[in-house]
Design an enzyme around this catalytic site. Sequence first.
Site, short mmCIF file in Angstrom:
data_model
loop_
_atom_site.label_atom_id
_atom_site.label_comp_id
_atom_site.label_asym_id
_atom_site.label_seq_id
_atom_site.Cartn_x
_atom_site.Cartn_y
_atom_site.Cartn_z
N LYS A 193 -10.73 7.27 -10.45
CA LYS A 193 -10.01 8.53 -10.68
C LYS A 193 -10.29 9.05 -12.08
CE LYS A 193 -5.48 8.42 -10.86
NZ LYS A 193 -5.01 9.03 -12.14
N HIS A 195 0.84 -1.19 0.00
CA HIS A 195 0.00 0.00 0.00
C HIS A 195 0.88 1.25 0.00
CE1 HIS A 195 -3.25 2.70 0.87
NE2 HIS A 195 -4.10 1.72 1.05
#
Length: 908
Positions: free
Chosen positions: A577, A150
Amino acid sequence: MRNPALSLGGDRPTSRHVRQNANLLSDLLSEAIAYLEGEDAAALVTKARKASAREDETGDAPVLDHLFADLSNDQAVFLARAFASHSLLANIGEDVAGRRRHAEAAALPGDERPRTLVDAVAALKAGGKSDEDIARIFAAMNVVPVLTAHPTEVRRRSMVDRETEISRLMALRRHHLPADLESDIRERLFREIALMWRTRLYRPERITVKDEIRNALSIVRTSILPAIIDLYGDWTAQIAHNAELAPLLKMGSWLGGDRDGHPGVNGETLKLALSSQSRVILDWYAGEVRKLWSNLAISTAYTPVSDELMALAGQAKDPSVHRTDEPYRLVLELVFDRLTAVSQKLTGAPVAYANGATDVKPYGSPDAFVADLATVIDSLERNGGERLVGTSLRTLVEVAKACGFHLMSLDLRQNADVHERTVHELFQRAGTGLRYLEMDEADRCKVLIEELSHQRPLVSPFTAYGEETSRELATMEAAAQAVRDYGHGCLGAYVISKSATLSDILEPLVLLKQVGLVWGGAAPRSSVKISPLFETIEDLEQGPRVLRQWLEMPISRTILGDRPVQEIMLGYSDSNKDGGYVASRRGVARGASALAFEADRMGVGLQLFHGRGGSVGRGGGPAAEAVMAQPAGTVQGRIRMTEQGEMIARRFGDQPTARSNLDGLAAAVLMSSDRPIVRPDPKVEAAMTALAQASFEGYRALVYDDPAFEDFFWSATPIGEIVGLNIGSRPASRTASRKIEDLRAIPWVFSWSQARFMLPGWYGFASGVERAKLSVQQLQDLAGGFDFFASLLSNMELALAQSHMGIAARYVALSPDPANAKRIFETIKVEHEAAHRLALTIRGGTSLLDNQPELAESVALAGLSVDPLNHLQLELLSRRRAGDQDEAIRLAIQLTVAGIAAGLRNTG
């Protein structure tokens, strides 16, 4: 006043326990601070907490802001630590009370689906399914959560260890205990919290890939693997008579293999990941074999054994005269020695419990290990002794089938652009005269297919290649060696980021051919699954066409093998996005349906790999609910989905939680696999298409078409500061630019979460409804009869509840362009208010999450810690952007980032 849509309260037992736990842990933290730092320090924390309670719904908290403005930089670091610690402890208090686990496990109101695989089997049988029907589904099942690193991971393993011990001690307090034991537990809690206070929350240096592998494996070792063992034990005992379990549940990983945009991932990290994983699983196998050895001191003087077992026992090198009549022990001694030899080969060390090295030949594959265990089982069965070891031996076999010698299958991932450049250089260096990068798509496919039609390599050991090409070839060679060492199961798939064309699928096949993982010829074969990842809205739309082109090629059938199953990965992050929440979710769902239709039409199975993140904007939410909301016919017993960053600890951090989530996921996959592929209702299709398109247009108008938006984003969120923090091994952007197109989706979502906009989880919905001219009745009909839309609304409502436009407005005030910032924020605020109204109108609610009161209280509880952290972060951002580069400011900002992420349980 907190978010006006939410409130704490109620007298339900869980709520009462949460308050009691939170108060106790808060008191103990104050006690620890007073003990370690002094009464004045504790008084400052108490003063700040009291001041934070006076915030109003506009985000104003004048007393708190005045207090923070007067802090020295060192005091700011101190208060940031205190509030971040309160945030972590509040989570523990809530989790121990059982509420969050219940909220995570709960699906939509009224959903009574089975929560375990055993219950799912019973439900299918009650619905008329025969044992043979269930066996067919089981034979195809492949449920694989995939652990990934991550870019914005904020928690350190040492802090997770402290949290785990505090949780364990708090869990003990749920029982009525004698006063002396209660007092002892309280003192031990104090000690753990005091140690936590003195433990650094942040990392002084950027985390490495090695750190990520070690951190994830710690959770795998302590909770995920034990949960898998428990599940296979129960399934073996309760449902194995209905069907072969096979390796229906496995774990996957990207840690050490995901090199897309990550310069630190290469062949060495791949080797490290696999050897580290191997040590964990081989040590467990060794322990189980030792237990069986202790128990199976069965003498041939009292019972016969199979000829096969005797033959295997004859290979053992046990010199003891006391075991000559104990063939089971001799066999298990041999098995143990061969496991030791495997460990020496793969990890450089013997297994746990071994006295030292062994000269016995190692197993050539996990199948050989399983075969030896099967010989033991067969002999016991034939001679009436299987019940002497219960289900433990069969459980060992099932786990070995699922985990092999690698524990988790490791995926390789790389960007299609890198493949293009690598193939281009190989053609150039081979003297072919081909200028691959200048070719159109048709010519590219032609030369790639031709390259796969023979066995001649493009690579020469006598040729020097560029740095990128050399790194790619070295990584692929490491993967080929891993297959030779661990077996084919060690590699999950080769994932191709930014897939958009047929050549994107063919390029890695040509590259893998250079290291022997693909064999060329008239009927090319591959030992690695190729998984194109469709990420943007446009790519999701074009995905079915690309799949059709691929499956129409004769070589696809030999590449896919005798039982062809094609895996396709769907991107929730970049599609969000790219086009916003609604268009992204719609694009993924519609793409999944179309892909399933194309695969079915071509007679090929489909396995979808869902690239979900932790946040709503990136496909987050309960995994089982997400599976049940998948379009009919798209699950087919097979599913893989990513589990990222802090979600690994959250969903699998302790054994009961890991077990519950894994069992629920397997049950959801089984239930979803019973639904055939169907064409969607034309009215539903038309309404959703109109909504998604209109939402896409509204989102793009703000994020990509407004020339001032890019600067707004960089100034009205802490993205600039996040990029500079040591909270992940992967760069936040694929390039050095500030363009939103180049920014990775995770820090994009993370930034909006930190500033309390939560924009990726809801923006575009309300304006899309207006543009598409959909009535409330149409929306209610969709929610009532369409699982996908109901799930979309449920997750959006959570994002709306976690947002706080009053606090967000304070971040907007940081912008150096107040006119454009005010204009853009007003657009966002109007959309937020409209989405809020619509969410309640469609559902018929009066406040957000009032149909899920425990989740509502969870969000409100988080606000008690997160809101003051936001105010402190705002003060610190103001100082830093005004030119104060004191290291204490940077550390304090990092602490507020960690605390806000912990409170919201969301780093993207």
